[in-house]
Design a protein around this motif. Structure first.
Motif, PDB file in Angstrom:
ATOM      1  N   LYS A  93       0.892  -1.023   0.148  1.00  0.00           N
ATOM      2  CA  LYS A  93       0.042   0.068   0.081  1.00  0.00           C
ATOM      3  C   LYS A  93       0.985   1.259  -0.115  1.00  0.00           C
ATOM      4  O   LYS A  93       1.936   1.144   0.511  1.00  0.00           O
ATOM      5  CB  LYS A  93      -0.915   0.089   1.294  1.00  0.00           C
ATOM      6  N   PHE A  94       0.145   2.227  -0.636  1.00  0.00           N
ATOM      7  CA  PHE A  94       0.991   3.568  -0.458  1.00  0.00           C
ATOM      8  C   PHE A  94      -0.027   4.536  -0.167  1.00  0.00           C
ATOM      9  O   PHE A  94      -1.150   4.444  -0.575  1.00  0.00           O
ATOM     10  CB  PHE A  94       1.937   3.714  -1.552  1.00  0.00           C
ATOM     11  N   ALA A  95       0.414   5.681   0.231  1.00  0.00           N
ATOM     12  CA  ALA A  95      -0.336   7.013   0.616  1.00  0.00           C
ATOM     13  C   ALA A  95       0.506   8.129   0.454  1.00  0.00           C
ATOM     14  O   ALA A  95       1.748   8.295   0.922  1.00  0.00           O
ATOM     15  CB  ALA A  95      -0.909   6.752   2.000  1.00  0.00           C
ATOM     16  N   PHE A  96       0.112   9.346  -0.024  1.00  0.00           N
ATOM     17  CA  PHE A  96       0.669  10.590  -0.155  1.00  0.00           C
ATOM     18  C   PHE A  96      -0.295  11.424  -0.326  1.00  0.00           C
ATOM     19  O   PHE A  96      -1.508  11.331  -0.738  1.00  0.00           O
ATOM     20  CB  PHE A  96       1.666  10.506  -1.235  1.00  0.00           C
ATOM     21  N   THR A  97       0.058  12.962  -0.076  1.00  0.00           N
ATOM     22  CA  THR A  97      -0.680  14.049  -0.474  1.00  0.00           C
ATOM     23  C   THR A  97      -0.036  14.820  -1.496  1.00  0.00           C
ATOM     24  O   THR A  97       1.268  14.928  -1.650  1.00  0.00           O
ATOM     25  CB  THR A  97      -0.608  15.063   0.847  1.00  0.00           C
ATOM     26  N   THR A  98      -0.765  14.735  -2.593  1.00  0.00           N
ATOM     27  CA  THR A  98      -0.292  15.602  -3.947  1.00  0.00           C
ATOM     28  C   THR A  98       0.183  16.789  -3.558  1.00  0.00           C
ATOM     29  O   THR A  98      -0.381  17.820  -3.159  1.00  0.00           O
ATOM     30  CB  THR A  98      -1.391  15.566  -4.960  1.00  0.00           C
ATOM     31  N   ASP A  99       1.513  17.407  -4.230  1.00  0.00           N
ATOM     32  CA  ASP A  99       1.601  18.778  -4.012  1.00  0.00           C
ATOM     33  C   ASP A  99       1.941  19.146  -5.556  1.00  0.00           C
ATOM     34  O   ASP A  99       2.496  20.635  -5.792  1.00  0.00           O
ATOM     35  CB  ASP A  99       3.068  18.965  -3.241  1.00  0.00           C
ATOM     36  N   GLU A 100       1.513  18.614  -6.503  1.00  0.00           N
ATOM     37  CA  GLU A 100       1.837  18.962  -7.876  1.00  0.00           C
ATOM     38  C   GLU A 100       0.517  18.648  -8.637  1.00  0.00           C
ATOM     39  O   GLU A 100      -0.177  17.700  -8.427  1.00  0.00           O
ATOM     40  CB  GLU A 100       3.031  18.572  -8.497  1.00  0.00           C
ATOM     41  N   ALA A 101       0.077  19.210  -9.432  1.00  0.00           N
ATOM     42  CA  ALA A 101      -1.292  18.980 -10.333  1.00  0.00           C
ATOM     43  C   ALA A 101      -0.796  18.570 -11.666  1.00  0.00           C
ATOM     44  O   ALA A 101      -0.046  19.054 -12.188  1.00  0.00           O
ATOM     45  CB  ALA A 101      -2.231  20.434 -10.446  1.00  0.00           C
ATOM     46  N   GLY A 102      -1.563  17.340 -11.875  1.00  0.00           N
ATOM     47  CA  GLY A 102      -1.217  16.607 -13.151  1.00  0.00           C
ATOM     48  C   GLY A 102      -1.406  15.108 -13.188  1.00  0.00           C
ATOM     49  O   GLY A 102      -2.294  14.701 -12.161  1.00  0.00           O
ATOM     50  N   ASN A 103      -1.084  14.509 -14.155  1.00  0.00           N
ATOM     51  CA  ASN A 103      -1.204  13.122 -14.009  1.00  0.00           C
ATOM     52  C   ASN A 103      -0.125  12.355 -13.150  1.00  0.00           C
ATOM     53  O   ASN A 103       1.067  12.415 -13.317  1.00  0.00           O
ATOM     54  CB  ASN A 103      -1.230  12.472 -15.462  1.00  0.00           C
ATOM     55  N   TYR A 104      -0.842  11.554 -12.195  1.00  0.00           N
ATOM     56  CA  TYR A 104       0.137  10.846 -11.046  1.00  0.00           C
ATOM     57  C   TYR A 104      -0.021   9.302 -12.068  1.00  0.00           C
ATOM     58  O   TYR A 104      -0.907   8.723 -12.460  1.00  0.00           O
ATOM     59  CB  TYR A 104      -0.505  10.810 -10.003  1.00  0.00           C
ATOM     60  N   LEU A 105       1.157   8.609 -11.989  1.00  0.00           N
ATOM     61  CA  LEU A 105       1.421   7.566 -12.722  1.00  0.00           C
ATOM     62  C   LEU A 105       2.032   6.292 -11.760  1.00  0.00           C
ATOM     63  O   LEU A 105       2.905   6.538 -10.943  1.00  0.00           O
ATOM     64  CB  LEU A 105       2.384   7.624 -13.691  1.00  0.00           C
ATOM     65  N   ALA A 106       1.347   5.149 -11.759  1.00  0.00           N
ATOM     66  CA  ALA A 106       1.459   3.867 -10.921  1.00  0.00           C
ATOM     67  C   ALA A 106       1.611   2.962 -11.792  1.00  0.00           C
ATOM     68  O   ALA A 106       0.829   2.332 -12.694  1.00  0.00           O
ATOM     69  CB  ALA A 106       0.452   3.540  -9.915  1.00  0.00           C
TER      70      ALA A 106
END
Length: 218
Positions: A93-106
């Motif tokens: 599992k992973f968790a984070f708070t975004t600090d950039e706007a755009g496409n996040y890739l997993a």
């Protein structure tokens, strides 16, 4: 409309709102990925900044081989920053708070023992924003429950929708500005191309005229 009908409407409308809110809050995406033994597979989502993201994934072998094949995982931000990376695992599992706007890739790929060499499946539960919030902790901390808790959830949903609308509005403004700049550059390029063509035509005409005069054809 009679008093009883008004009473039913007054009761059903809040119930409808609360049910709709509950469905919205539990709309975290559960994704099944079929992962070939020799290829990488990725999922992506466009997310604005300051949004909580929670994900939980587990490997399921299609041919029920033992031991279960292991995978590597890598999550990157729109600017290429690595937010999560693991290897040789069957779940995580992973968790984070975004600090950039755009496409996040997993991205996921097989890196461990795969006896059958066939495809494997990954169950990925991906939650963002209001769906990723721990409402049980909020209720326990603030000592709220029932309708008050549902109203707090509804407030969170409204705020999330408002933030998404602002993000889309800003994106539209950026795209409109980019489109205007592109149109301006294309117009200048067209004018320059036309000028070059006219210049080349004039040079060719003068050259041919000089050539014909030299040959005394005109």
């Amino acid at each position: 409309m009679g008093a009883s009908a008004k009473l039913r409407t007054g009761v059903l409308l809040p119930l409808f709102i609360l049910c709709s809110t509950s469905n919205l809050l539990h709309s975290g995406q559960a994704i099944w990925l079929t992962l070939p033994a020799t290829r990488m597979k990725c999922v992506t989502e466009e997310i604005h900044n300051n949004v909580i993201v929670l994900a939980d994934y587990i490997v399921i072998s299609d041919d029920h081989s033992h031991p279960t094949p292991t995978i590597s995982t890598k999550v990157t931000s729109p600017y290429g920053n690595t937010l999560h990376r693991t290897g040789n695992s069957t779940h995580g599992k992973f968790a984070f708070t975004t600090d950039e706007a755009g496409n996040y890739l997993a991205c996921f790929w097989v890196d461990g023992h795969n006896q059958g060499g066939g495809d494997i499946s990954i169950n990925l539960e991906w939650k963002t924003g209001i769906a990723a919030k721990d409402w049980e902790s909020v209720a326990s901390k603030e000592q709220i429950e029932g309708v008050e808790l549902e109203l707090r959830k509804l407030e969170g949903v409204v705020q999330s929708i408002h933030e998404n609308l602002l993000y889309l509005k800003n994106r539209e403004a950026e795209l409109r500005t980019m489109s205007a700049k592109t149109n301006s550059r294309v117009a200048w390029l067209s004018v320059m191309s036309l000028g070059v063509c006219i210049g080349v035509s004039v040079v060719q005409l003068l050259h041919l005229k000089r050539f014909f005069r030299k040959k005394k054809l005109i």
